[in-house]
Design an enzyme around this catalytic site. Structure first.
Site, mmCIF file in Angstrom:
data_model
loop_
_atom_site.group_PDB
_atom_site.id
_atom_site.type_symbol
_atom_site.label_atom_id
_atom_site.label_comp_id
_atom_site.label_asym_id
_atom_site.label_seq_id
_atom_site.Cartn_x
_atom_site.Cartn_y
_atom_site.Cartn_z
ATOM 1 N N LYS A 165 -9.408 9.083 -5.743
ATOM 2 C CA LYS A 165 -8.895 7.912 -6.466
ATOM 3 C C LYS A 165 -9.642 6.695 -5.916
ATOM 4 O O LYS A 165 -9.356 6.216 -4.822
ATOM 5 C CB LYS A 165 -7.395 7.773 -6.224
ATOM 6 C CG LYS A 165 -6.599 7.167 -7.380
ATOM 7 C CD LYS A 165 -6.968 5.757 -7.748
ATOM 8 C CE LYS A 165 -6.387 4.726 -6.830
ATOM 9 N NZ LYS A 165 -6.867 3.353 -7.125
ATOM 10 N N GLY B 293 -7.720 1.817 3.669
ATOM 11 C CA GLY B 293 -7.240 0.623 2.979
ATOM 12 C C GLY B 293 -6.354 -0.187 3.897
ATOM 13 O O GLY B 293 -6.506 -0.132 5.122
ATOM 14 N N SER B 294 -5.425 -0.925 3.305
ATOM 15 C CA SER B 294 -4.592 -1.826 4.092
ATOM 16 C C SER B 294 -3.547 -1.046 4.889
ATOM 17 O O SER B 294 -3.114 0.044 4.483
ATOM 18 C CB SER B 294 -3.892 -2.818 3.164
ATOM 19 O OG SER B 294 -3.019 -2.133 2.295
ATOM 20 N N THR B 295 -3.126 -1.620 5.995
ATOM 21 C CA THR B 295 -2.077 -1.000 6.814
ATOM 22 C C THR B 295 -0.783 -0.901 6.015
ATOM 23 O O THR B 295 -0.053 0.095 6.105
ATOM 24 C CB THR B 295 -1.890 -1.807 8.105
ATOM 25 O OG1 THR B 295 -3.097 -1.682 8.868
ATOM 26 C CG2 THR B 295 -0.728 -1.299 8.939
ATOM 27 N N GLY C 67 -1.163 1.983 3.778
ATOM 28 C CA GLY C 67 -1.293 3.168 4.635
ATOM 29 C C GLY C 67 0.068 3.711 5.052
ATOM 30 O O GLY C 67 0.292 4.919 5.085
ATOM 31 N N GLU D 198 -7.168 5.324 7.739
ATOM 32 C CA GLU D 198 -8.114 4.376 8.344
ATOM 33 C C GLU D 198 -7.750 3.014 7.778
ATOM 34 O O GLU D 198 -7.955 2.754 6.600
ATOM 35 C CB GLU D 198 -9.551 4.808 8.001
ATOM 36 C CG GLU D 198 -10.574 4.263 8.969
ATOM 37 C CD GLU D 198 -11.137 2.940 8.530
ATOM 38 O OE1 GLU D 198 -10.568 1.903 8.959
ATOM 39 O OE2 GLU D 198 -12.097 2.925 7.753
ATOM 40 N N CYS E 169 -13.573 -3.457 7.589
ATOM 41 C CA CYS E 169 -12.367 -3.235 8.403
ATOM 42 C C CYS E 169 -12.621 -3.553 9.866
ATOM 43 O O CYS E 169 -11.704 -3.941 10.575
ATOM 44 C CB CYS E 169 -11.852 -1.814 8.223
ATOM 45 S SG CYS E 169 -13.104 -0.570 8.418
ATOM 46 N N GLU F 284 -5.278 -9.731 9.361
ATOM 47 C CA GLU F 284 -6.584 -9.434 8.771
ATOM 48 C C GLU F 284 -6.791 -10.354 7.557
ATOM 49 O O GLU F 284 -5.946 -10.414 6.674
ATOM 50 C CB GLU F 284 -6.611 -7.971 8.323
ATOM 51 C CG GLU F 284 -7.934 -7.552 7.705
ATOM 52 C CD GLU F 284 -7.991 -6.054 7.435
ATOM 53 O OE1 GLU F 284 -7.143 -5.531 6.678
ATOM 54 O OE2 GLU F 284 -8.902 -5.397 7.973
HETATM 55 P P1 NAI Z 1 -4.937 -1.586 -0.729
HETATM 56 O O1 NAI Z 1 -4.633 -0.948 0.576
HETATM 57 O O2 NAI Z 1 -3.801 -1.922 -1.624
HETATM 58 O O3 NAI Z 1 -5.941 -0.643 -1.571
HETATM 59 C C1 NAI Z 1 -6.685 0.420 -1.035
HETATM 60 C C2 NAI Z 1 -6.582 1.638 -1.941
HETATM 61 O O4 NAI Z 1 -5.224 2.054 -2.009
HETATM 62 C C3 NAI Z 1 -7.015 1.401 -3.385
HETATM 63 O O5 NAI Z 1 -7.634 2.577 -3.882
HETATM 64 C C4 NAI Z 1 -5.703 1.188 -4.093
HETATM 65 O O6 NAI Z 1 -5.778 1.512 -5.470
HETATM 66 C C5 NAI Z 1 -4.811 2.170 -3.366
HETATM 67 N N1 NAI Z 1 -3.379 1.874 -3.446
HETATM 68 C C6 NAI Z 1 -2.777 0.667 -3.577
HETATM 69 N N2 NAI Z 1 -1.440 0.821 -3.634
HETATM 70 C C7 NAI Z 1 -1.186 2.151 -3.527
HETATM 71 C C8 NAI Z 1 0.003 2.942 -3.512
HETATM 72 N N3 NAI Z 1 1.215 2.387 -3.596
HETATM 73 N N4 NAI Z 1 -0.120 4.276 -3.362
HETATM 74 C C9 NAI Z 1 -1.326 4.855 -3.246
HETATM 75 N N5 NAI Z 1 -2.485 4.154 -3.280
HETATM 76 C C10 NAI Z 1 -2.426 2.821 -3.406
HETATM 77 O O7 NAI Z 1 -5.798 -2.891 -0.437
HETATM 78 P P2 NAI Z 1 -6.015 -4.174 -1.406
HETATM 79 O O8 NAI Z 1 -4.699 -4.538 -2.023
HETATM 80 O O9 NAI Z 1 -7.133 -3.885 -2.290
HETATM 81 O O10 NAI Z 1 -6.458 -5.290 -0.359
HETATM 82 C C11 NAI Z 1 -5.497 -6.065 0.337
HETATM 83 C C12 NAI Z 1 -5.885 -6.232 1.788
HETATM 84 O O11 NAI Z 1 -5.941 -4.964 2.407
HETATM 85 C C13 NAI Z 1 -7.255 -6.823 2.025
HETATM 86 O O12 NAI Z 1 -7.236 -8.206 2.011
HETATM 87 C C14 NAI Z 1 -7.564 -6.299 3.399
HETATM 88 O O13 NAI Z 1 -6.961 -7.108 4.375
HETATM 89 C C15 NAI Z 1 -6.926 -4.951 3.417
HETATM 90 N N6 NAI Z 1 -7.909 -3.880 3.152
HETATM 91 C C16 NAI Z 1 -8.426 -3.226 4.221
HETATM 92 C C17 NAI Z 1 -9.400 -2.282 4.032
HETATM 93 C C18 NAI Z 1 -9.976 -1.562 5.187
HETATM 94 O O14 NAI Z 1 -10.995 -0.906 5.048
HETATM 95 N N7 NAI Z 1 -9.373 -1.626 6.344
HETATM 96 C C19 NAI Z 1 -9.922 -1.961 2.710
HETATM 97 C C20 NAI Z 1 -9.279 -2.676 1.627
HETATM 98 C C21 NAI Z 1 -8.322 -3.606 1.878
HETATM 99 MG MG MG Z 2 -2.902 -3.626 -2.455
#
Ligand code: NAI
Ligand code: MG
Length: 495
Positions: free
Chosen positions: A193, A246-248, A251, A268, A302, A399
């Site tokens: 996904k 993705g985000s904590t 996660g 991660e 990250c 972050e």
């Molecule tokens: P996110 O954690 O919401 O998105 C990452 C992935 O998770 C995407 O594929 C998204 O579609 C999926 N996702 C979102 N909600 C979900 C759910 N309820 N169940 C399963 N999958 C889900 O991150 P977002 O909203 O794009 O970014 C927000 C903040 O998160 C950023 O500003 C950053 O601080 C952090 N982030 C950190 C990352 C890292 O590599 N550590 C990568 C992306 C975001």
């Molecule tokens: Mg999000």
């Protein structure tokens, strides 16, 4: 000079983007689609299918059939050969993939070529090699239950099964490869996904997997929102493992959903990585290092070095040089080969980053440079250096995921250890010094999954990668990736 888009890239963007299930592109069962944007202009690039739970069911079922059928039939050497072929195809299609990624993600074309393609191909070859080197142990056991009986025991690492991989938008292709390739090397099958914002290279990757000869259903790609498609995948009882970056915040949601089904998981997550500069360091070297640590990919990394701790004797010199570097960076679209700072992924992310800067200023931080948006269109934020910050401010604690660094002076090593560790995250850290005794004393005291010395953000396929504390659970890359996608079976034979 702006890179001219190859007509084949334009044709791919304009094509129909269905879900890749069992080797076939198909619309979502509901017919729903979602838009994909170009962050450099804010304009819609194309539309992709938006999967719902019923589509995820089909993808998981296809992955299960492949896991029990066509993929199980492949020898480790076959898996290795197919992954090596995939690496060749990534390179053969490298310029197209890089252009596609830059259009969709906004990142520099140089970065897309070097990382999304170059590093991804190297990682794929490294992991291909593991397919034939997955070993268990033979154990000389001491079981005494039955007098005279002899036993031999051994362990067999078996593929964990069907993997649900959920990846973010900051390095879309590389993150997809980091999950898919070790899973395949271990004999698993995958439902991927991609992030809502960046589905295009994932779909192209799915096609290249088929072209490489990887059987249908081994790699499935479901585009859609995190809230719907992501949640359906993470909580699906038909998957054996969920691998998330993705985000904590999300996660934790995924971890909870996984535990409900006792699905294995690796996470991660976020970071707020400290960059620690000792006063023996040349201010030029330190400033260039600190700039690279935070401004690389606009800070959407990250492990971004977002907290800068400089020993007091050289604080002013390093800060001044850092501000000069930041102020001199060329801002423009990723396709402009001269641009060094590119747009953030989305209007939402731009607003979030600017909002966090504003709150920092309201709490008393001083803007040394940047702090504002850039340009009339596109989601740009100027490289930003903040100082006069205190440890309780949001800009120091959370972050930001943008080109924003907070700089703080320190006096003693004990003090900087405390400052560096005073954060919920523990993903990366860097130490800048040539004083070996001090460096060696600091390394074990820093709570982070990766500690760099006189460099930052450097990764290699052989180096396990992951976080302490709220930065996640588990390690990717290196041999650790094999452990992440296998389950250990113990066998005990009486004779
Ligand atoms: P996110 O954690 O919401 O998105 C990452 C992935 O998770 C995407 O594929 C998204 O579609 C999926 N996702 C979102 N909600 C979900 C759910 N309820 N169940 C399963 N999958 C889900 O991150 P977002 O909203 O794009 O970014 C927000 C903040 O998160 C950023 O500003 C950053 O601080 C952090 N982030 C950190 C990352 C890292 O590599 N550590 C990568 C992306 C975001
Ligand atoms: Mg999000």
């Amino acid at each position: 000079m702006s890179v001219a888009i190859d007509p084949r890239v334009a044709a791919f963007i304009d094509s129909q983007h269905g879900l890749l299930i069992d080797g076939h592109s198909q619309p979502a069962l509901s017919g729903a689609q979602m838009p994909v944007f170009n962050p450099a202009t804010g304009e819609e690039l194309t539309r992709v299918a938006a999967a719902a739970a019923a589509d995820v069911d089909l993808a998981v079922a296809a992955a299960r059939r492949a896991f029990c059928g066509s993929w199980a039939a492949q020898r480790p050497a076959d898996r290795e050969r197919l992954l090596l072929k995939l690496a060749d195809l990534l390179e053969a299609n490298g310029e197209h993939l890089a252009q596609l990624e830059t259009l969709n993600n906004g990142q520099s074309i140089h970065l897309a070529r070097a990382l999304e393609v170059g590093a991804a191909a190297e990682f794929t070859r490294y992991m291909a090699g593991w397919a034939t080197k997955i070993e268990g142990k033979s154990l000389d056991v001491s079981i005494a239950a039955v007098p005279g009986a002899k036993y031999r025991a051994y362990t067999v690492p078996e593929p964990v099964g069907v993997v649900g991989a959920i990846v973010p938008w900051n390095f879309p292709l590389l993150m997809a490869i980091w999950k898919i390739v070790p899973a395949l090397a271990c004999g698993c099958t995958v439902v991927l996904k991609p992030a809502d914002e960046t589905p295009l290279t994932a779909l192209r990757l799915g096609q290249l997997c088929l072209e490489a000869g990887i059987p249908e259903g081994v790699v499935n790609v479901v585009t859609g929102t995190g809230a719907v498609a992501g949640a359906a995948l993470a909580g699906h009882p038909g998957i054996d493992k969920v691998a998330f970056t993705g985000s904590t915040q999300i996660g934790k949601v995924i971890g909870h959903a996984a535990v409900d089904n006792m699905t294995r998981f690796s996470l991660e997550l976020g970071g707020k990585s400290p960059v620690i500069v000792l006063d023996d360091c040349s201010p030029e070297v330190a400033a260039a290092g600190a700039a690279g640590a935070i401004f690389f990919n606009q800070g959407q990394v990250c492990t971004a070095g977002s907290r800068l701790y400089i020993q007091r004797a050289i604080f002013d010199q390093v800060l001044e040089r850092l501000a000069t570097i930041a102020g001199g960076l060329n801002i423009g679209p990723g396709l402009d080969e001269q641009a060094q700072i590119n747009p953030l992924i989305s209007a939402k992310q731009q607003k979030r980053v600017l909002g966090m800067i504003e709150r920092g200023v309201a709490e008393g931080a001083r803007v040394v440079c940047g702090g504002v948006a850039h340009g009339e269109q596109g989601f740009y934020v100027r490289p930003t250096v903040l100082t006069d910050v205190t440890a309780d401010m949001q800009v120091v604690r959370e972050e930001i995921f943008g080109p924003v660094v907070v700089a703080t002076p320190f006096d003693s090593l004990d003090e900087v250890v405390e400052l560096a560790n005073d954060n919920q995250y523990g993903l990366g850290a860097s130490i800048w010094s040539n004083d070996l005794a001090k460096v060696m004393a600091l390394i074990p005291r820093i709570k982070a999954g990766t500690v760099w010395v006189n460099t930052h953000n450097m990764l290699d396929p052989s180096m396990p990668f992951g976080g302490y504390k709220q930065s996640g659970i588990g390690r990717e890359m290196g041999h650790a990736a094999i452990e992440a996608y296998t389950e250990n079976k113990s066998v005990c034979i009486a004779y």
